[in-house]
Design a protein around this motif. Structure first.
Motif, PDB file in Angstrom:
ATOM      1  N   SER A 100       0.844  -1.199   0.000  1.00 33.93           N
ATOM      2  CA  SER A 100       0.000   0.000   0.000  1.00 33.93           C
ATOM      3  C   SER A 100       0.873   1.240   0.000  1.00 33.93           C
ATOM      4  N   ASP A 101       0.289   2.336  -0.447  1.00 33.90           N
ATOM      5  CA  ASP A 101       0.958   3.638  -0.412  1.00 33.90           C
ATOM      6  C   ASP A 101      -0.079   4.647   0.061  1.00 33.90           C
ATOM      7  N   SER A 102      -0.043   4.960   1.347  1.00 28.78           N
ATOM      8  CA  SER A 102      -1.042   5.864   1.917  1.00 28.78           C
ATOM      9  C   SER A 102      -0.909   7.282   1.379  1.00 28.78           C
ATOM     10  N   GLY A 103       0.281   7.626   0.912  1.00 24.14           N
ATOM     11  CA  GLY A 103       0.499   8.983   0.411  1.00 24.14           C
ATOM     12  C   GLY A 103      -0.351   9.313  -0.799  1.00 24.14           C
ATOM     13  N   ILE A 104      -0.570   8.335  -1.667  1.00 23.29           N
ATOM     14  CA  ILE A 104      -1.389   8.568  -2.868  1.00 23.29           C
ATOM     15  C   ILE A 104      -2.629   7.682  -2.862  1.00 23.29           C
ATOM     16  N   ASP A 105      -2.916   7.060  -1.715  1.00 24.27           N
ATOM     17  CA  ASP A 105      -4.164   6.319  -1.513  1.00 24.27           C
ATOM     18  C   ASP A 105      -4.336   5.174  -2.521  1.00 24.27           C
ATOM     19  N   ILE A 106      -3.349   4.270  -2.595  1.00 25.08           N
ATOM     20  CA  ILE A 106      -3.489   3.092  -3.447  1.00 25.08           C
ATOM     21  C   ILE A 106      -3.091   1.836  -2.670  1.00 25.08           C
ATOM     22  N   HIS A 107      -3.694   0.736  -3.064  1.00 26.23           N
ATOM     23  CA  HIS A 107      -3.367  -0.579  -2.536  1.00 26.23           C
ATOM     24  C   HIS A 107      -3.177  -1.492  -3.745  1.00 26.23           C
ATOM     25  N   VAL A 108      -2.131  -2.312  -3.731  1.00 28.97           N
ATOM     26  CA  VAL A 108      -1.698  -2.996  -4.948  1.00 28.97           C
ATOM     27  C   VAL A 108      -1.398  -4.473  -4.701  1.00 28.97           C
ATOM     28  N   ILE A 109      -1.870  -5.321  -5.620  1.00 21.21           N
ATOM     29  CA  ILE A 109      -1.368  -6.688  -5.749  1.00 21.21           C
ATOM     30  C   ILE A 109      -0.437  -6.678  -6.956  1.00 21.21           C
ATOM     31  N   SER A 110       0.806  -7.045  -6.733  1.00 17.03           N
ATOM     32  CA  SER A 110       1.807  -7.031  -7.808  1.00 17.03           C
ATOM     33  C   SER A 110       2.400  -8.419  -7.980  1.00 17.03           C
ATOM     34  N   HIS A 111       2.515  -8.853  -9.220  1.00 23.41           N
ATOM     35  CA  HIS A 111       3.154 -10.140  -9.520  1.00 23.41           C
ATOM     36  C   HIS A 111       4.292  -9.876 -10.508  1.00 23.41           C
ATOM     37  N   THR A 112       5.532  -9.942 -10.025  1.00 23.55           N
ATOM     38  CA  THR A 112       6.687  -9.707 -10.894  1.00 23.55           C
ATOM     39  C   THR A 112       7.110 -10.998 -11.580  1.00 23.55           C
ATOM     40  N   PHE A 113       7.711 -10.859 -12.760  1.00 19.94           N
ATOM     41  CA  PHE A 113       8.163 -12.028 -13.514  1.00 19.94           C
ATOM     42  C   PHE A 113       9.175 -11.596 -14.568  1.00 19.94           C
ATOM     43  N   PHE A 114       9.866 -12.574 -15.141  1.00 19.94           N
ATOM     44  CA  PHE A 114      10.846 -12.321 -16.193  1.00 19.94           C
ATOM     45  C   PHE A 114      10.406 -12.984 -17.498  1.00 19.94           C
ATOM     46  N   LEU A 115      10.741 -12.351 -18.622  1.00 19.82           N
ATOM     47  CA  LEU A 115      10.533 -12.940 -19.945  1.00 19.82           C
ATOM     48  C   LEU A 115      11.880 -13.096 -20.634  1.00 19.82           C
ATOM     49  N   LYS A 116      12.102 -14.247 -21.243  1.00 13.52           N
ATOM     50  CA  LYS A 116      13.343 -14.485 -21.977  1.00 13.52           C
ATOM     51  C   LYS A 116      13.433 -13.528 -23.166  1.00 13.52           C
ATOM     52  N   ASP A 117      14.612 -12.960 -23.379  1.00 10.58           N
ATOM     53  CA  ASP A 117      14.834 -12.039 -24.500  1.00 10.58           C
ATOM     54  C   ASP A 117      16.309 -12.080 -24.877  1.00 10.58           C
ATOM     55  N   SER A 118      16.606 -12.519 -26.068  1.00 10.15           N
ATOM     56  CA  SER A 118      17.995 -12.697 -26.489  1.00 10.15           C
ATOM     57  C   SER A 118      18.762 -11.385 -26.591  1.00 10.15           C
ATOM     58  N   SER A 119      18.045 -10.253 -26.691  1.00 15.42           N
ATOM     59  CA  SER A 119      18.741  -8.970 -26.822  1.00 15.42           C
ATOM     60  C   SER A 119      18.923  -8.245 -25.494  1.00 15.42           C
ATOM     61  N   ALA A 120      18.415  -8.818 -24.405  1.00 17.03           N
ATOM     62  CA  ALA A 120      18.460  -8.136 -23.103  1.00 17.03           C
ATOM     63  C   ALA A 120      19.712  -8.491 -22.316  1.00 17.03           C
ATOM     64  N   ARG A 121      20.053  -7.643 -21.364  1.00 18.85           N
ATOM     65  CA  ARG A 121      21.135  -7.939 -20.436  1.00 18.85           C
ATOM     66  C   ARG A 121      20.706  -9.123 -19.570  1.00 18.85           C
ATOM     67  N   GLY A 122      21.527 -10.158 -19.528  1.00 13.36           N
ATOM     68  CA  GLY A 122      21.148 -11.353 -18.789  1.00 13.36           C
ATOM     69  C   GLY A 122      20.134 -12.207 -19.525  1.00 13.36           C
ATOM     70  N   PHE A 123      19.789 -11.818 -20.767  1.00 10.66           N
ATOM     71  CA  PHE A 123      18.885 -12.572 -21.643  1.00 10.66           C
ATOM     72  C   PHE A 123      17.479 -12.684 -21.062  1.00 10.66           C
ATOM     73  N   GLN A 124      17.076 -11.707 -20.272  1.00  5.84           N
ATOM     74  CA  GLN A 124      15.707 -11.678 -19.788  1.00  5.84           C
ATOM     75  C   GLN A 124      15.336 -10.258 -19.388  1.00  5.84           C
ATOM     76  N   ARG A 125      14.039  -9.956 -19.495  1.00  9.67           N
ATOM     77  CA  ARG A 125      13.546  -8.635 -19.128  1.00  9.67           C
ATOM     78  C   ARG A 125      12.530  -8.761 -17.999  1.00  9.67           C
ATOM     79  N   TRP A 126      12.452  -7.734 -17.189  1.00  9.73           N
ATOM     80  CA  TRP A 126      11.670  -7.729 -15.958  1.00  9.73           C
ATOM     81  C   TRP A 126      10.319  -7.058 -16.196  1.00  9.73           C
ATOM     82  N   PHE A 127       9.236  -7.766 -15.819  1.00 12.59           N
ATOM     83  CA  PHE A 127       7.878  -7.260 -15.984  1.00 12.59           C
ATOM     84  C   PHE A 127       7.101  -7.452 -14.688  1.00 12.59           C
ATOM     85  N   SER A 128       5.921  -6.800 -14.617  1.00 14.80           N
ATOM     86  CA  SER A 128       4.993  -7.051 -13.512  1.00 14.80           C
ATOM     87  C   SER A 128       3.566  -6.832 -14.006  1.00 14.80           C
TER      88      SER A 128
END
Length: 412
Positions: free
Chosen positions: A105-133
């Motif tokens: 939650s962030d009381s300063g801007i009045d939001i509550h969040v469910i977040s699910h982070t994950f990676f996708l394989k990408d041959s052009s990315a650093r470490g060959f994967q990119r970060w998403f949520s």
């Protein structure tokens, strides 16, 4: 509640790709009235929609509710809330295992969040994967906490599908030219230009697919608890295979005399566009047509769209209006070559009094035979074409089957 997909751009940092929200009857905003980004965004990774795309809108017939997906915002407050949730979902508010769901939650801007982070394989990315949520945010924590057991499994299915598509693209690109080996041998530290989600997933219609999936999350969140439970029970007891086959049978019955041109176009990898305001119809059509393409886990061959649009390119348009299906063969090649495969599909799919389970088994057999013939076509690609034709004719195939085999051989 709003749902969004975010990513970490190696050039611009955390960024909201697009977000989906419910449009109520009293909502005065339309896609043309939404505020646009303050300046044109040229990065295709951060803005895969482009600066002029209005987004997608869908109507849910049974509840008379609408959803809209866009990279634009209704107000500066909404923009700030989404951007802050995006930033925290990809920086400080991350599961200890890096991938996974988390609530903050962030009381300063009045939001509550469910977040699910994950990676996708990408041959052009650093470490060959990119970060998403994938994030779902609301103004009340109780709403999200009550929906945790509903939203998180749905998020995981969406992410699993994205990761599978990205892994297939990564595998194909590495087989063609190993980026890992190039960087190792030539000590290349820098990464390639950020790529759009369409390129990473290999699916040009991925934004629309995500719109459909996010719209489902929004509609689930606006159901009563009893409706959510009922929906889950129905899903658990429904045979998805038989539903997909039944949808394919319905398409074939509706298009009737156009069946052979329809089947030939799809089997050869032609573009197929689906137009329907009913999300369920659209998804069932996509699932059904997967039986007729080489890679069932991929949506590369199906282009779903919200409204029917004409195009100068050869394209099969499947339109659903008034509970009837219309097939429009827009400049597609006519059916002028005999094809054993097409004839067999016609006999199976248009047969009377045959169960979907039996039809599924027969289509599976045809797919296996097609893949086997495609592998043989790949082995004979340098042989004399007359001898290739004679070879396949000895197994009962005809001239119209060869170009189908050739297309499928590209995916063996």
């Amino acid at each position: 509640m709003e749902v969004a997909i975010c990513h970490f751009c190696e050039h611009h940092g955390p960024s909201v790709i697009f977000h989906t929200r419910l449009v109520t009857e009293t909502d005065s905003y339309t896609s043309s009235q939404l505020s646009t980004p303050p300046a044109p965004i040229c990065c295709t990774a951060c803005n895969p929609f482009g600066n002029d795309h209005p987004g997608y809108t869908s109507n849910e017939a049974t509840s008379n509710k609408s959803t809209i997906s866009s990279n634009r915002y209704t107000s500066d407050i909404v923009k700030n809330q989404l951007q802050q949730a995006c930033f925290r979902s990809l920086s400080s508010e991350v599961s200890p295992s890096k991938e996974g769901p988390i609530f903050f939650s962030d009381s300063g801007i009045d939001i509550h969040v469910i977040s699910h982070t994950f990676f996708l394989k990408d041959s052009s990315a650093r470490g060959f994967q990119r970060w998403f949520s994938v994030i779902a945010l609301a103004n009340e924590s109780a709403i999200l906490l009550k929906l945790w057991n509903t939203l998180v499994p749905e998020m995981k299915e969406i992410i699993k599908d994205l990761q599978q598509m990205a892994a297939e693209v990564y595998k194909r690109e590495e087989e063609q030219c190993s980026h890992r080996m190039l960087r190792s041998n030539f000590h290349i530290a820098n990464v390639g230009a950020a790529r759009s989600l369409q390129d990473i997933s290999g699916n040009p219609a991925i934004l629309l697919k995500l719109h459909i999936q996010f719209s489902r999350l929004i509609l689930l969140a606006n159901c009563t608890p009893n409706q959510v439970i009922k929906s889950k029970v129905v899903e658990a007891t429904t045979n998805k295979i038989e539903d997909s086959v039944a949808a394919l049978i319905k398409i074939c019955e509706e298009i009737g005399p156009h069946f052979k041109a329809f089947a030939r176009h799809i089997l050869k990898g032609g573009s197929t566009s689906i137009s329907s305001d009913d999300l369920c119809v659209k998804e069932s059509c996509i699932s059904a047509l997967q039986y007729l393409v080489p890679v069932q886990a991929s949506k590369n061959f199906i282009i779903a769209q919200h409204t029917l649009q004409t195009t100068s390119q050869p394209c099969l348009l499947i339109s659903n209006k008034g509970h009837s299906i219309t097939c429009i063969l827009n400049n597609c090649e006519g059916y002028n070559k005999a094809s054993c495969i097409v004839n067999r599909l016609e006999n199976i799919l248009l047969a009377e009094d045959v169960s979907p389970s039996f039809i599924h088994k027969q289509i599976t057999n045809i797919r296996e035979q097609l893949l086997f013939a495609a592998k043989k076509m790949q082995e004979l690609k340098n042989a004399d074409q007359n001898k290739v034709l004679q070879f396949f004719q000895s197994f009962g195939y005809d001239t119209g089957d060869l170009d189908i085999f050739h297309h499928w051989s590209l995916y063996c």
